[in-house]
Design an enzyme around this catalytic site. Structure first.
Site, PDB file in Angstrom:
ATOM      1  N   LYS A 177     -29.951  -4.342 -27.599  1.00  0.00           N
ATOM      2  CA  LYS A 177     -29.272  -3.769 -28.759  1.00  0.00           C
ATOM      3  C   LYS A 177     -27.762  -3.976 -28.655  1.00  0.00           C
ATOM      4  CE  LYS A 177     -28.695  -1.545 -32.620  1.00  0.00           C
ATOM      5  NZ  LYS A 177     -28.672  -0.100 -32.840  1.00  0.00           N
ATOM      6  N   LYS A 245     -17.476   2.775 -32.149  1.00  0.00           N
ATOM      7  CA  LYS A 245     -18.344   3.252 -31.060  1.00  0.00           C
ATOM      8  C   LYS A 245     -19.087   2.091 -30.378  1.00  0.00           C
ATOM      9  CE  LYS A 245     -22.300   5.129 -32.367  1.00  0.00           C
ATOM     10  NZ  LYS A 245     -23.352   4.252 -31.803  1.00  0.00           N
TER      11      LYS A 245
END
Lengths: 309, 309
Positions: A177, A245
Site C-alpha cells: 500500500k 500523511k
C-alpha cells in the site's frame, strides 16, 4: 464463517470508506454493528438498518470479524488496544482487519499484540475510493495467514472486487500500500504541476486533458484528478491531508531504512504547502490551486461558488 | 498532395523514430529520400528501397515535404537553416514538419524563418516510441495552418495513428509536447523510485508490478518501463539523456515564465545523477539502477550479461 445472517461484523470508523464497507456488508445480509465518534454517521447507519455501539469494545463483543477503517495508525491503535479498544473484548479466534495505511513495522507490531490476546490480525489496506467502497468493489492489498483469509472470505467478497493475498505475515500488505501511495501522491502532485504549467503557457486545458490521457504522460491519477481542476470543484473526494500523511509515511520509512525517496519528498512538500495555504481538508487536486495562486493564474471556477472550497 | 508515388518526401534523421517514419512512408508508396550523418542508417534505408542524399539541402531540393526528426532544437536549426540546410533548397510552398521536442518560443522562431523563405512550417512533435514509428502509428501533437495539415494528410496518415491539430500557430504543438514530457519524465523517475523502494522493503517485485498496474498508483510509464527493471535489461529503448534534455526544456521554460516546476526539477536531477553515473545512453529505467547502486540493492539481472549495459 457461517451464512451472512449468522455472522456478526463490527465496522469501526464510518467515514467515507468505512460507511461504504458497512453498507455493502449490510446489503449482503451480514449482522453489522457500526462504531464512530461522529453521531451523525451512526444515525445514518441506523437509518439503513444497521446496529450501532457506543465504543469499539461494545461493538466488538460478539463480533466474529472487526474491521478497523480509521484514518491512521494512531487511531487504529486507539480503537484496537485503547481503554475501550476492540481486541480485549473479542472472543478468542476472532479476526481483526486493519485497513489504515501505515508502516509495515506498525502492522507487524499490531499483529503481535493481537496474537498475545488470541485474536487473528489481517493487514488489509484498501484502495479504490468512496464510490467503490459503497458498491463493494474495493481493492484489498492484504497479508496474513491464508487460513484466516479463507475463513472471512464471504465478508471479503462483500466489500472487495479484488483481494490480493501478498504473504502470510502482517506488514507485507502495508508495504504494498505504501508503494502505491508513493506513486499515487507523486502522480497527483505531478498532474497539478503539469496542468498549471499548461495554464501558464495559455493552453486549452480541456484539450490538454484529452491529449495527455491518450498519451505516454498519462497516469490513473491524472485521469481521475484533473477533471476536478477543470470543473473548479475542490470539494474533498480525497483530502490534501491524506497525502501529507501518506507521503509522510513513505519518507519516514525511507529515512529509517536509509533509502532516498527524493520525488516523494518533493511531492510531500507540495501537499504541505497546500495544507499550509489553508486547503488541507479540500480535495487533493488543490495542489493545482496552490500553484495557480502563487503564479497569479486563473484556473476554471466552479459553476456554484459553494463548492469552490 | 498528389498520389504517394508522385510525392517526394525527405526525412532528415534516420534514428529510431525517423527511420520508422521513413519506412512507413516508403511502405505506402511515397518517394522517400533519407538523410543522416550516420552512413549505416543510410545504407539500411537504401536496402529497403529508399533513396539517400548527402546533406539536408540535397535531400530537400525537389521535396514537397521535409520531415526533420533530429534529437533537439539545435540539430533542427542546423538541418533546416544551416550551411547545407533544407529550407533554402526547397521550392516555394514546400512544407516542413519539425518533430523534435523544443520550447514553444523556438518553434515560433523556426516558423517565422521558414515564412521568410516562402516555406510552410508545421510544429509536429511526435510521441509513441520506435515500434509505433515503424508501424506508422505515432501520435502527432501538431499546430500550424489547418490548410497545410490538409495538404499533407496522406503523409500524416502514413506515419501516425492520431494527429492532434491544436492550433493554427506554431508553438502550441511544442507546448503540448512539453507538458507531456513533464509528466512522462516525472512518472519514469517515480516508477524507478517506487520499484527500488519496494526492493528496499524486500517485496516481490513481479507482484508489485501486478498490483500497482491494477491500482490507482499506475501510470503509462510505470507499466511500460518497470518491465525493463524486472528483466534487468537496460538496453536503450529511450535513453536517460532524452529526459535530461526534455526535463531541462521544461524547467528552462518554467524559469523563464517564472512558474515553479518543483517535481519536474527533482526528476531532472535524478536523470542527471543517472547520466553522471555513466548511464546517460542506457535505457531511462536506469534511474532505478542508479538508486539501487546508491543503496546497495540487488535488482534483477538480465539473462544475458551483454544487455546489462
Amino acid at each position: 464463517m457461517n451464512s451472512p445472517q449468522e455472522t456478526k461484523v463490527c465496522v469501526i470508523g464510518l467515514g467515507s470508506m468505512g460507511f461504504g464497507m458497512a453498507e455493502s456488508l449490510l446489503r449482503d445480509g451480514f449482522a453489522v454493528t457500526g462504531v464512530d465518534v461522529n453521531s451523525d454517521a451512526m444515525e445514518r447507519f441506523e437509518a439503513l438498518g444497521g446496529a450501532v455501539a457506543a465504543d469499539p469494545a461494545a461493538g466488538a463483543r460478539d463480533a466474529e470479524l472487526v474491521i478497523a477503517v480509521v484514518v491512521n495508525s494512531g487511531q487504529t491503535e486507539e480503537v484496537l488496544f485503547g481503554a475501550t479498544g476492540a481486541v480485549a473484548a473479542m472472543s478468542e479466534g476472532g479476526v481483526v482487519m486493519s485497513c489504515a495505511t501505515m508502516s509495515p513495522d506498525l502492522a507487524r507490531a499490531f499483529a503481535a499484540r493481537c496474537a498475545e490476546l488470541g485474536v487473528e490480525y489481517l493487514d488489509t489496506p484498501i484502495s479504490g475510493g468512496a464510490l467503490r467502497a459503497a458498491s463493494g468493489e474495493l481493492t484489498i492489498m492484504g497479508s496474513g495467514p491464508s487460513s484466516v483469509f479463507a475463513r472471512i472470505r464471504p465478508a471479503l467478497n462483500s466489500i472487495a472486487a479484488t483481494v490480493y493475498e501478498l504473504g502470510e505475515e502482517a506488514g507485507t500488505g502495508a508495504a504494498f500500500k505504501v508503494v502505491n501511495q508513493l506513486l499515487a501522491g507523486v502522480h497527483i502532485a505531478a498532474a497539478c504541476e503539469a496542468i498549471t504549467f499548461a495554464k501558464a503557457m495559455d493552453l486549452d486545458l480541456e484539450k490538454v486533458y484529452e491529449v495527455i490521457t491518450a498519451s505516454a504522460g498519462n497516469s490513473w491519477m491524472f485521469e481521475n484528478r484533473v477533471p476536478h481542476v477543470l470543473e473548479g470543484d475542490y470539494s474533498p473526494r480525497s483530502a490534501v491531508d491524506i497525502f501529507t500523511k501518506d507521503l509522510g509515511i513513505v519518507t519516514d520509512i525511507g529515512r529509517s531504512m536509509k533509502f532516498p525517496t527524493p520525488i516523494a519528498g518533493m511531492a510531500l512538500q507540495l501537499f504541505v504547502m497546500t495544507a499550509a495555504a489553508g486547503m488541507g481538508r479540500d480535495d487533493d487536486a488543490s495542489v493545482a490551486r496552490m500553484l495557480a495562486n502563487i503564479a497569479g493564474l486563473d484556473l476554471p471556477k466552479a459553476a456554484s461558488p459553494a463548492s469552490e472550497g
